[in-house]
Design an enzyme around this catalytic site. Structure first.
Site, PDB file in Angstrom:
ATOM      1  N   ARG A  24      -2.354  16.254  30.881  1.00 44.69           N
ATOM      2  CA  ARG A  24      -2.931  16.938  32.044  1.00 44.69           C
ATOM      3  C   ARG A  24      -4.057  16.101  32.654  1.00 44.69           C
ATOM      4  NH1 ARG A  24      -2.028  21.060  28.209  1.00 44.69           N
ATOM      5  NH2 ARG A  24      -0.593  22.700  28.919  1.00 44.69           N
ATOM      6  N   HIS A  53      -7.880  23.800  28.732  1.00 39.41           N
ATOM      7  CA  HIS A  53      -6.423  23.899  28.843  1.00 39.41           C
ATOM      8  C   HIS A  53      -5.845  22.503  28.663  1.00 39.41           C
ATOM      9  CE1 HIS A  53      -2.628  25.623  29.962  1.00 39.41           C
ATOM     10  NE2 HIS A  53      -2.516  24.917  31.070  1.00 39.41           N
ATOM     11  N   ASN A 109      -3.788  21.334  37.382  1.00 39.44           N
ATOM     12  CA  ASN A 109      -4.276  20.547  36.244  1.00 39.44           C
ATOM     13  C   ASN A 109      -4.950  19.253  36.695  1.00 39.44           C
ATOM     14  OD1 ASN A 109      -3.625  22.033  33.872  1.00 39.44           O
ATOM     15  ND2 ASN A 109      -1.458  21.624  34.250  1.00 39.44           N
ATOM     16  N   GLY A 140       5.064  24.942  45.759  1.00 39.42           N
ATOM     17  CA  GLY A 140       5.961  24.385  44.743  1.00 39.42           C
ATOM     18  C   GLY A 140       6.440  25.490  43.816  1.00 39.42           C
ATOM     19  N   HIS A 141       6.965  25.095  42.658  1.00 41.32           N
ATOM     20  CA  HIS A 141       7.551  26.092  41.753  1.00 41.32           C
ATOM     21  C   HIS A 141       6.550  27.162  41.322  1.00 41.32           C
ATOM     22  CE1 HIS A 141      11.442  24.361  41.567  1.00 41.32           C
ATOM     23  NE2 HIS A 141      11.121  23.302  40.846  1.00 41.32           N
ATOM     24  N   VAL A 142       5.342  26.750  40.896  1.00 39.00           N
ATOM     25  CA  VAL A 142       4.363  27.751  40.447  1.00 39.00           C
ATOM     26  C   VAL A 142       3.937  28.626  41.621  1.00 39.00           C
ATOM     27  CG1 VAL A 142       2.083  28.141  39.449  1.00 39.00           C
ATOM     28  CG2 VAL A 142       3.531  26.333  38.530  1.00 39.00           C
ATOM     29  N   ASN A 146      -5.273  14.798  41.711  1.00 38.98           N
ATOM     30  CA  ASN A 146      -5.438  16.195  42.112  1.00 38.98           C
ATOM     31  C   ASN A 146      -6.845  16.533  42.589  1.00 38.98           C
ATOM     32  OD1 ASN A 146      -2.769  16.759  41.773  1.00 38.98           O
ATOM     33  ND2 ASN A 146      -2.971  17.628  39.726  1.00 38.98           N
ATOM     34  N   ARG A 202       1.948  31.887  25.227  1.00 38.56           N
ATOM     35  CA  ARG A 202       2.818  30.955  24.486  1.00 38.56           C
ATOM     36  C   ARG A 202       2.671  31.163  22.979  1.00 38.56           C
ATOM     37  NH1 ARG A 202       1.651  25.956  28.648  1.00 38.56           N
ATOM     38  NH2 ARG A 202       3.531  26.272  29.907  1.00 38.56           N
ATOM     39  N   VAL A 248      -5.106  26.912  39.410  1.00 41.00           N
ATOM     40  CA  VAL A 248      -4.000  26.719  38.464  1.00 41.00           C
ATOM     41  C   VAL A 248      -3.694  25.228  38.284  1.00 41.00           C
ATOM     42  CG1 VAL A 248      -1.613  27.413  37.918  1.00 41.00           C
ATOM     43  CG2 VAL A 248      -3.055  28.934  39.275  1.00 41.00           C
TER      44      VAL A 248
END
Length: 315
Positions: free
Chosen positions: A90, A177, A122, A13-15, A97, A153, A120
Site C-alpha cells: 500500500r 491499514h 491507500n 472505479g470498482h470501490v 495518490n 476479514r 478509502v
C-alpha cells in the site's frame, strides 16, 4: 420531515461504484458519483438508477465530472487513486495518490465545507492525514476506512476456520491499514466465547497473519486490481453509522492526540461513530505487547507523513 442526505463518492472505479450502489440499495441518501473520466460516472450512475425500479429503492443517483454538482454534501467518500498491483505494498502508492488526494480534498472543502470526509484511498492512514491537513476540517470530520474492513476479514477467516456463522463473531483490528496492522485475539469472540478457548495458538497466529496480508492475497489472485466488495461495504457501514447517528463503535483511522501514547498521527483505533463523525476514541486496556505493536504501526504511518511533509504535500 428532514431532507434526504447527500452522499458524494469521489472516484468511480470498482470501490467507488460499489459504495454508490450499496448506499442507494440501503436508501442512505441521494448519491453523486464523480470522476475525472468524462462520461464514465454518468454511465455508471444511469445504469444504477435504472436498477432502482426493479427493487424499489428510493435513492437518486447521478454521475458528474463537475464538483459544483457535489455542493453541500453531508458525507464525501474519497476512493479516487491508483489501486495496488501484484507485488506492490500500500505504501508504494504514496506519491502517486498524494497528488490525487490533495486535489480532490481542495475541491471537497470548497464545495462541501460542512461534510464528513471518509478516505478509502491507500496508503490509507497517510492519505487520511493528508486530507485532514488540506481540508482544514476539525479532526472528527475526517476519518479513514480501515479497521472495520480488516476486522471483517479477520471475522471471515475465523468463521471459515470454525465452520460457524460470521454473525457470531466479533473482532477488533487496530493500527495502520498495512502489513503491520494489529489484530487483537484477546478482544475477539465467537458468540461471546473468546477465540483463545476455541482455536489453538498456532492457528490463531496463522489467521492473524492472513488478516494482515488479506488485501494482498486478493491482489495476487485478481492480478489486475484489488479488492472492492468488502472495502465498499465496510465504507458504507461507516456512512450509515454517521448518517443515522448510530453511535457504533468501529475501528477506523482517526487522529490520535495522546490516545495509546500516539501523538499527531492518524491510526486505526476504536471510534464511536455518530452524526459528528468520530465522536470519541475508545481507549482499550492493552497489554504491553499489544501497545508496542500499535505504536510501531503508528510509527510506520509517521514515516509516511514525514515523507509527505518533506515533499510539500503536508504543511
Amino acid at each position: 420531515m428532514g431532507k434526504r442526505a447527500k452522499i458524494t463518492v469521489v472516484g468511480a472505479g470498482h470501490v467507488g461504484e460499489h459504495v454508490a450502489m450499496f448506499c442507494a440499495i440501503k436508501e442512505l441518501g441521494d448519491v453523486v458519483l464523480i470522476d475525472i473520466v468524462e462520461d464514465m460516472p454518468q454511465g455508471k450512475a444511469l445504469d444504477m438508477f435504472e436498477a432502482t425500479p426493479l427493487e424499489g429503492w428510493d435513492s437518486r443517483i447521478v454521475g458528474t465530472n463537475d464538483y459544483a454538482d457535489t455542493a453541500d454534501s453531508d458525507i464525501v467518500v474519497i476512493t479516487a487513486g491508483s489501486p495496488r498491483k501484484p507485488g506492490m505494498s500500500r505504501d508504494d502508492l504514496l506519491e502517486i495518490n498524494a497528488k490525487i488526494i490533495k486535489a480532490v480534498t481542495e475541491q471537497v472543502a470548497k464545495y462541501s465545507p460542512n461534510a464528513v470526509i471518509i478516505v478509502v484511498t491507500n496508503p490509507l492512514d497517510a492519505m487520511t492525514q493528508l486530507a485532514w491537513n488540506v481540508s482544514g476540517f476539525p479532526k472528527n470530520r475526517v476519518l479513514g476506512q480501515a479497521g472495520n474492513l480488516d476486522s471483517a476479514r479477520f471475522r471471515a477467516f475465523i468463521a471459515m476456520e470454525l465452520g460457524v456463522s460470521v454473525k457470531e463473531i466479533s473482532a477488533m483490528v487496530l493500527g495502520g491499514h498495512g502489513d503491520d496492522m494489529v489484530p487483537l485475539p484477546r478482544f475477539t469472540t465467537v458468540s461471546g466465547i473468546p477465540i483463545t478457548e476455541l482455536i489453538p495458538p498456532d492457528r490463531i497466529e496463522a489467521l492473524v497473519q492472513r488478516t494482515r496480508v488479506g488485501g494482498g492475497e486478493i491482489v495476487k489472485l485478481l492480478k489486475t486490481g484489488s479488492a472492492y466488495y468488502a472495502p465498499a461495504l465496510a465504507t458504507v457501514e461507516m456512512v450509515e453509522a454517521i448518517l443515522k447517528d448510530q453511535k457504533r463503535i468501529q475501528p477506523c483511522a482517526a487522529l490520535c492526540e495522546g490516545e495509546y501514547g500516539i501523538n499527531g498521527v492518524y491510526c486505526g483505533v476504536p471510534c464511536l461513530l455518530g452524526a459528528n463523525g468520530v465522536e470519541k476514541i475508545i481507549e482499550l486496556k492493552l497489554t504491553d505487547d499489544e501497545l508496542k505493536a500499535l505504536q510501531a504501526s503508528a510509527g510506520r504511518v509517521k514515516g509516511l507523513i514525514d515523507k509527505l511533509t518533506e515533499w510539500g504535500y503536508i504543511k
